[in-house]
Design a protein around this motif. Structure first.
Motif, short mmCIF file in Angstrom:
data_model
loop_
_atom_site.label_atom_id
_atom_site.label_comp_id
_atom_site.label_asym_id
_atom_site.label_seq_id
_atom_site.Cartn_x
_atom_site.Cartn_y
_atom_site.Cartn_z
N ILE A 1 88.64 -88.19 -58.30
CA ILE A 1 88.67 -88.33 -59.76
C ILE A 1 89.65 -87.34 -60.38
CG2 ILE A 1 87.29 -88.14 -61.86
CD1 ILE A 1 84.95 -89.12 -60.11
N THR A 2 90.55 -87.88 -61.16
CA THR A 2 91.52 -87.04 -61.87
C THR A 2 91.14 -86.98 -63.33
OG1 THR A 2 93.26 -87.73 -60.35
CG2 THR A 2 93.98 -86.81 -62.45
N CYS A 3 91.17 -85.79 -63.91
CA CYS A 3 90.94 -85.64 -65.35
C CYS A 3 92.17 -84.99 -65.96
CB CYS A 3 89.76 -84.71 -65.63
SG CYS A 3 88.31 -85.08 -64.70
N THR A 4 92.72 -85.60 -66.98
CA THR A 4 93.85 -84.94 -67.65
C THR A 4 93.46 -84.58 -69.08
OG1 THR A 4 94.78 -87.14 -67.99
CG2 THR A 4 95.73 -85.84 -66.23
N ASP A 5 92.18 -84.41 -69.32
CA ASP A 5 91.72 -83.98 -70.65
C ASP A 5 91.32 -82.50 -70.59
OD1 ASP A 5 89.58 -84.58 -68.99
OD2 ASP A 5 88.29 -85.27 -70.62
N MET A 6 92.24 -81.70 -70.06
CA MET A 6 91.93 -80.29 -69.88
C MET A 6 91.60 -79.59 -71.20
SD MET A 6 91.37 -78.88 -67.14
CE MET A 6 91.57 -77.14 -67.42
N ALA A 7 92.26 -80.01 -72.29
CA ALA A 7 92.00 -79.33 -73.56
C ALA A 7 90.52 -79.42 -73.90
CB ALA A 7 92.84 -79.97 -74.65
N VAL A 8 89.95 -80.61 -73.69
CA VAL A 8 88.53 -80.80 -74.00
C VAL A 8 87.68 -79.99 -73.02
CG1 VAL A 8 86.67 -82.52 -73.91
CG2 VAL A 8 88.83 -83.08 -75.03
N LEU A 9 88.01 -80.09 -71.74
CA LEU A 9 87.19 -79.43 -70.72
C LEU A 9 87.32 -77.92 -70.74
CD1 LEU A 9 87.88 -81.98 -67.91
CD2 LEU A 9 85.61 -81.28 -68.63
N ALA A 10 88.44 -77.43 -71.26
CA ALA A 10 88.67 -75.99 -71.19
C ALA A 10 88.34 -75.29 -72.49
CB ALA A 10 90.11 -75.72 -70.78
N GLY A 11 87.64 -75.95 -73.39
CA GLY A 11 87.08 -75.23 -74.53
C GLY A 11 87.71 -75.50 -75.87
N ASN A 12 88.73 -76.37 -75.94
CA ASN A 12 89.35 -76.62 -77.25
C ASN A 12 88.49 -77.48 -78.15
OD1 ASN A 12 91.53 -75.10 -76.85
ND2 ASN A 12 93.03 -76.74 -76.82
N SER A 13 87.60 -78.24 -77.55
CA SER A 13 86.76 -79.11 -78.36
C SER A 13 85.40 -79.26 -77.68
CB SER A 13 87.47 -80.46 -78.51
OG SER A 13 86.66 -81.33 -79.24
N GLY A 14 84.57 -78.26 -77.89
CA GLY A 14 83.28 -78.18 -77.22
C GLY A 14 82.40 -79.39 -77.49
N GLU A 15 82.46 -79.89 -78.73
CA GLU A 15 81.57 -81.02 -79.08
C GLU A 15 82.00 -82.30 -78.38
OE1 GLU A 15 81.09 -81.46 -83.27
OE2 GLU A 15 80.31 -79.42 -83.49
N THR A 16 83.32 -82.53 -78.32
CA THR A 16 83.82 -83.71 -77.61
C THR A 16 83.41 -83.61 -76.15
OG1 THR A 16 85.72 -83.65 -79.06
CG2 THR A 16 85.90 -85.09 -77.15
N CYS A 17 83.52 -82.40 -75.62
CA CYS A 17 83.16 -82.19 -74.23
C CYS A 17 81.68 -82.53 -74.01
CB CYS A 17 83.45 -80.74 -73.86
SG CYS A 17 83.30 -80.45 -72.11
#
Ligand SMILES: C[S@@+](CC[C@H](N)C(=O)[O-])C[C@H]1O[C@@H](n2cnc3c(N)ncnc32)[C@H](O)[C@@H]1O
Length: 480
Positions: free
Chosen positions: A252-268
């Protein structure tokens, strides 16, 4: 219950590509080299449609239309290489249990490389033959093995990854390369034919989730499912954990690092059921969030995951300041404050940096009953030493193994997302060139600044007098 084994790659480290010439298909179409504008105007080589070009990656030669109809990202070569390597090892292990030996081209003798801390050099040992008899069946790449692995690439775009599986991974029964775009599916079929792997690779044009839900019956499941979506894989995970065999492999590849790395906690939270926070350990956190999410979804179906390999970018575990160096800068600025307009702030910031190691808590502000007061009142019995230990320097670093990719050319990387229904989108480079220097009212020469009023002069605070580059004649200036 057997585990589902998983590999994740939320952020792809980069690596220098090594283009390998691909073998042309035996079906009468000759691969061509990457196009140039001049090439486009010429008649396309046999087997290619007008405007179509061929690029090579791994053992594959991939037809690609000139219009931006199907996605291709050269930066992901490392991801695809790694996936081929992982599936090969997975196949080797699985088929060995069935008495089948996989043969990987170029692999003369299987070697085990140990990065043990005890030796300075990497230990390279030939795998011991333990007296067991050689398996009766051997399988290799490019050939269909009836009892081999069934692989699904759910989001296949041009089919590049699947063609590479078919050409580079031994012991496969079938590869299904699926994409819901009709243009992509048609291209996958042509690429399978062009690479001579149509006997192994079937193109499919379905919604990936629907396909996986339909294949979740025990007899239909896939041994390997690869998902490489635009951004988040979250919406595919529920189907994927059901459509993979017992002990099967999910890549599994994820390219939504911004979400996963804390830029959008709620989306995560909404996608993965965990709130990401901005922190130095964000890459590891991102991986743990995905693993948690996968495990949770698997548990719904009384299954569980066993992570095999997760890559999430480097972790910075060392100090972020060199205190001796900071102290030198601080002394120089404090001793000569007129050097900079912001010397005071520099002093303040650097002093704070040098204090970072000290305990930041003000005891007088703590209540005597607070846990912090109690903790701080206890004298430490251990003294931590932050000197880097020799055995904490891993072999991979000592041996300068490549961990980051160099861009082979300018503007290398994903192009614009493929357009729904195809159609030609403006080439990014062309667009950049077209828009260059087209900004309205550009100021290219400082003498033009005299056309602008001096804001400080207006406020009565400009101290430059005649030397000010802006105009002090507020009535004559033509721009407000
Ligand atoms: C990032 S690309 C895949 C790249 C490809 N795996 C590779 O290595 O070159 C994502 C692809 O997923 C397809 N896609 C998006 N949503 C889909 C869905 N629900 N079902 C099937 N395909 C989908 C898009 O058309 C696109 O081609």
């Amino acid at each position: 219950m057997e585990p589902l084994e998983t590999t994740q790659d939320p952020e792809i480290p980069t690596n220098k590509p090594s283009p390998t010439p691909a073998e042309p298909s035996s079906e009468g179409m000759s691969p061509a080299q990457t196009n140039t504008t001049a090439d486009k105007e010429k008649t396309p080589p046999a087997g290619l449609l007008p405007g179509e070009t061929v690029f090579k990656e791994g053992k594959a030669s991939i037809l690609f239309p000139s219009a931006n109809e199907v996605f291709y990202n050269p930066v992901q070569e490392f991801n695809r290489d790694l996936t081929c390597a992982v599936i090969t090892e997975f196949a080797r292990e699985l088929l060995a249990q069935r008495g089948v030996k996989v043969v990987v081209p170029g692999e003369k003798e299987r070697v085990v490389v140990s990065l043990s801390e005890e030796t300075n050099e990497a230990d390279v040992q030939t795998e011991e033959k333990n007296g067991a008899e050689e398996p009766a069946v051997t399988v290799t790449v490019g050939e269909k093995y009836e009892h081999g692995l069934r692989v699904l690439e759910g989001l296949a775009a041009s089919g590049l990854r699947s063609v590479r599986f078919a050409l580079e991974v031994p012991g496969l029964q079938s590869v299904t390369a699926n994409d819901f775009s009709t243009k992509a599916a048609a291209l996958i079929a042509r690429n399978a034919q062009y690479n001579g792997v149509s006997h192994l690779l079937q193109a499919s044009c379905r919604d990936a989730s629907m396909l996986m839900y339909e294949m979740r019956g025990k007899k239909e499941r896939y041994d390997v499912i690869d998902l490489d979506p635009y951004g988040s894989p979250a919406s595919f995970l529920d189907a994927a954990v059901q459509a993979v065999t017992e002990g099967g492999l999910l890549c599994i590849t994820c390219t939504d690092m911004a979400v996963l790395a804390g830029n959008s906690g709620e989306t995560c939270y909404s996608k993965y059921g965990a709130v990401s926070i901005k922190a130095k350990y964000c890459h590891e956190m991102a991986l743990r969030i995905i693993l948690h999410s996968l495990d949770q979804r698997a548990a719904v179906y009384q299954r569980y995951i066993q992570p095999l390999l997760s890559l999430g970018g480097p972790m910075w575990a060392e100090p972020i300041h060199d205190l001796a160096f900071v102290q030198k800068v601080l002394s120089a600025v404090s001793g000569n404050p007129s050097r900079f307009g912001t010397s005071k702030r520099i002093e303040g910031m650097l002093s704070m940096v040098t204090e970072e190691k000290a305990n930041p808590v003000k005891r007088e502000k703590l209540s005597e009953t607070s846990p912090a007061f109690k903790i701080l009142s206890t004298e430490p019995s251990l003294e931590a030493c932050f000197t880097v230990r020799e055995d904490a320097n891993p072999q991979s670093r000592k041996r300068h193994l490549t961990r980051f990719q160099e861009n082979p050319q300018a503007f290398w990387g994903p192009k614009a997302r493929a357009k729904t229904g195809g159609g030609i989108s403006t080439d990014l480079q062309e667009k950049r060139k077209k828009c260059q220097n087209k900004r309205k009212n550009q100021i290219t020469d400082s003498s033009h600044l005299k056309d602008y009023p001096c804001k400080r002069f207006k406020q009565g605070t400009c101290t430059y007098g005649d030397k000010c580059c802006f105009s002090h004649n507020l009535e004559q200036t033509n721009v407000e």
